[in-house]
Motif scaffolding. Structure first.
Motif, PDB file in Angstrom:
ATOM      1  N   ASP A 132       8.359   1.323  28.633  1.00 49.08           N
ATOM      2  CA  ASP A 132       9.406   2.312  28.905  1.00 49.08           C
ATOM      3  C   ASP A 132       8.927   3.327  29.942  1.00 49.08           C
ATOM      4  OD1 ASP A 132      11.916   2.169  27.368  1.00 49.08           O
ATOM      5  OD2 ASP A 132      10.569   2.086  25.651  1.00 49.08           O
ATOM      6  N   ASN A 133       7.742   3.862  29.708  1.00 49.55           N
ATOM      7  CA  ASN A 133       7.211   4.833  30.660  1.00 49.55           C
ATOM      8  C   ASN A 133       6.998   4.200  32.032  1.00 49.55           C
ATOM      9  OD1 ASN A 133       7.206   6.955  28.856  1.00 49.55           O
ATOM     10  ND2 ASN A 133       5.097   6.608  28.182  1.00 49.55           N
ATOM     11  N   SER A 136      10.342   3.810  33.705  1.00 54.58           N
ATOM     12  CA  SER A 136      10.890   5.118  34.103  1.00 54.58           C
ATOM     13  C   SER A 136      10.150   5.696  35.298  1.00 54.58           C
ATOM     14  CB  SER A 136      10.793   6.109  32.937  1.00 54.58           C
ATOM     15  OG  SER A 136      11.564   5.676  31.848  1.00 54.58           O
ATOM     16  N   LYS A 162      11.289  -5.601  29.987  1.00 56.85           N
ATOM     17  CA  LYS A 162      11.824  -4.283  29.647  1.00 56.85           C
ATOM     18  C   LYS A 162      11.493  -3.241  30.714  1.00 56.85           C
ATOM     19  CE  LYS A 162      12.448  -1.005  25.966  1.00 56.85           C
ATOM     20  NZ  LYS A 162      11.853  -0.315  24.822  1.00 56.85           N
ATOM     21  N   VAL A 166      14.302  -0.959  32.482  1.00 57.70           N
ATOM     22  CA  VAL A 166      14.273   0.509  32.450  1.00 57.70           C
ATOM     23  C   VAL A 166      14.160   1.082  33.867  1.00 57.70           C
ATOM     24  CG1 VAL A 166      12.931   2.505  31.663  1.00 57.70           C
ATOM     25  CG2 VAL A 166      13.378   0.613  30.096  1.00 57.70           C
TER      26      VAL A 166
ATOM     27  N   ASP B 132      17.777   7.868  22.608  1.00 57.42           N
ATOM     28  CA  ASP B 132      16.586   8.099  23.434  1.00 57.42           C
ATOM     29  C   ASP B 132      16.814   9.269  24.376  1.00 57.42           C
ATOM     30  OD1 ASP B 132      14.293   6.257  23.202  1.00 57.42           O
ATOM     31  OD2 ASP B 132      15.848   4.725  23.399  1.00 57.42           O
TER      32      ASP B 132
END
Lengths: 267, 267
Positions: A132-133, A136, A162, A166, B132
């Motif tokens: 996720d990070n 992002s 993923k 994202v 989130d």
């Protein structure tokens, strides 16, 4: 482009799409999975990675013609019913747009740096292990015009399904490469004239006072441990000043603030 | 505080913890679930919400004594083995720290505004339906000293388990309230002397040029649709300038940049 209809989930032509979730973890031999309309568009238009095939829910085809026109004429485009697509992917694919890309041979960090313009903003990641990070940070890097992302060997793969999702496809657009030795890489950037800033809660300078230089490298570390002391000692450290009593910022949020700052600070 | 040992997952004293994941969706009758050390600490120290009980993996007890000392002496603290805890929660609880909090009676947005200081920064959310994003916005609001979060009726619950976790407990610290009519609420803030800024990709002013006023409200909308036109027409609109060709920013990242800007811009 003539769509090819797939009726059997075991059809060998769609073998690369089988059990997508499970195989994320096992790796997929130099391939990655792109999902969704925006990501497919970037895969086909950014030209960074080759596409191997596309698999669509049959009712999505009509809405994607403009995007598919960007692909080579011989790119296989498979279409399937919802039931067949779900059986291939191993879960319910409500968006119904998948593609397989080829990672290609990894570039070295030095080769990537050679290809950058005289004025450049690069993001250097150390120990970013959360997809996720990672996604992002790529999204923010693209939003604020970073030229490249360089990663140490403990970072996760930006081409994990993923992370690409994202990143809204930014992982397919912004060039990236890995390095093994952080200290050595710092010296490499130094020789090339990069001003090097490390973001750290204990940074010496408030980021508002950090000036953009012609070539700038922004280092980001993990949320828990942060960047290693040995690295901080070699770099200019900058902090994002927070409220007393709750000095906790996600690394992706920190990247947004820092990249926004340096993207503006162009003088 | 005498820990109470639980050996039977069906023990009625831990009924509130049963099948945590499933019951998130069904609601839990005025209760919420707090997870992890930092969140437990905030629940017990921020004083915003009452705690009903705590459930710990037995080997976590020793490390939490300082935090548990902040709780009322009569707060039940249950301990269980890993197998019993997993059976209660319905999945593997590797962190082993849970608590049940009470939501209490909702405050009206007006009551909440009454309680704020003369100088205040409030975040106004319209249509934020992703947990989130909700959690991340609360985390950023806490990091940059926002005084309150006000939400329209289409926003999701900041006390949903995942939102609390992503907020690193900020949802238990920053006061929040809901309003029903956005236009009416805008008028309420106007009467109270708030400068009102709406963040929008098509905003008239670059956020770098937006000045902090004594009382400031920052509006954030959904990523896809953004804030409704009828609302944008009533407010000062600000944009975060992005790179050409990839003007896509997550709403939580946008909140970080905007709140950082206004938290600094104190003159």
């Amino acid at each position: 482009m003539d769509p090819i209809r797939i009726d059997d989930p075991q059809d060998p032509r769609v073998a690369a799409y089988l059990d997508i979730r499970e195989r994320d973890l096992a790796g997929r031999q130099g391939r990655f999975v792109a999902e969704g309309k925006v990501v497919l568009d970037l895969l086909l238009s950014a030209g960074r990675f080759g596409a191997e095939s596309v698999l669509l829910l049959e009712n999505r085809l009509a809405g994607l013609e403009d995007i598919l026109r960007k692909a080579p004429a011989d790119l296989p485009v498979y279409v399937a019913t919802g039931a067949v697509m779900d059986a291939i992917a191993g879960f319910h694919m409500h968006r119904g747009i998948l593609a397989i890309g080829r990672k290609g041979a990894p570039r070295s960090a030095e080769t990537l740096l050679d290809a950058l313009p005289a004025r450049a903003l690069v993001v250097v990641l150390v120990g970013i292990a959360n997809h996720d990070n990672m996604g992002s940070i790529f999204r923010n890097a693209a939003a604020f015009g970073a030229d490249a992302v360089l990663m140490d060997a403990t970072c996760c793969d930006p081409l994990y399904r993923k992370a690409i999702r994202v990143s809204v496809g930014a992982a397919l657009k912004i060039p990236f490469a890995s390095f093994t030795d952080a200290a050595g890489f710092t010296a490499t950037l130094d020789r090339r004239g990069y001003g090097q800033f490390a973001l750290s809660p204990s940074g010496q300078t408030d980021i508002r006072d950090a000036r953009r230089c012609e070539r700038l490298a922004l280092y980001l570390g993990t949320e828990g441990e942060g960047l290693p002391e040995s690295l901080l000692a070699r770099l200019q450290t900058v902090r994002i000043t927070m409220s007393e009593g709750f000095d906790s910022l996600n690394v992706a949020a920190a990247s947004a603030i820092a990249l926004h700052h340096f993207s503006a600070n162009r003088n």
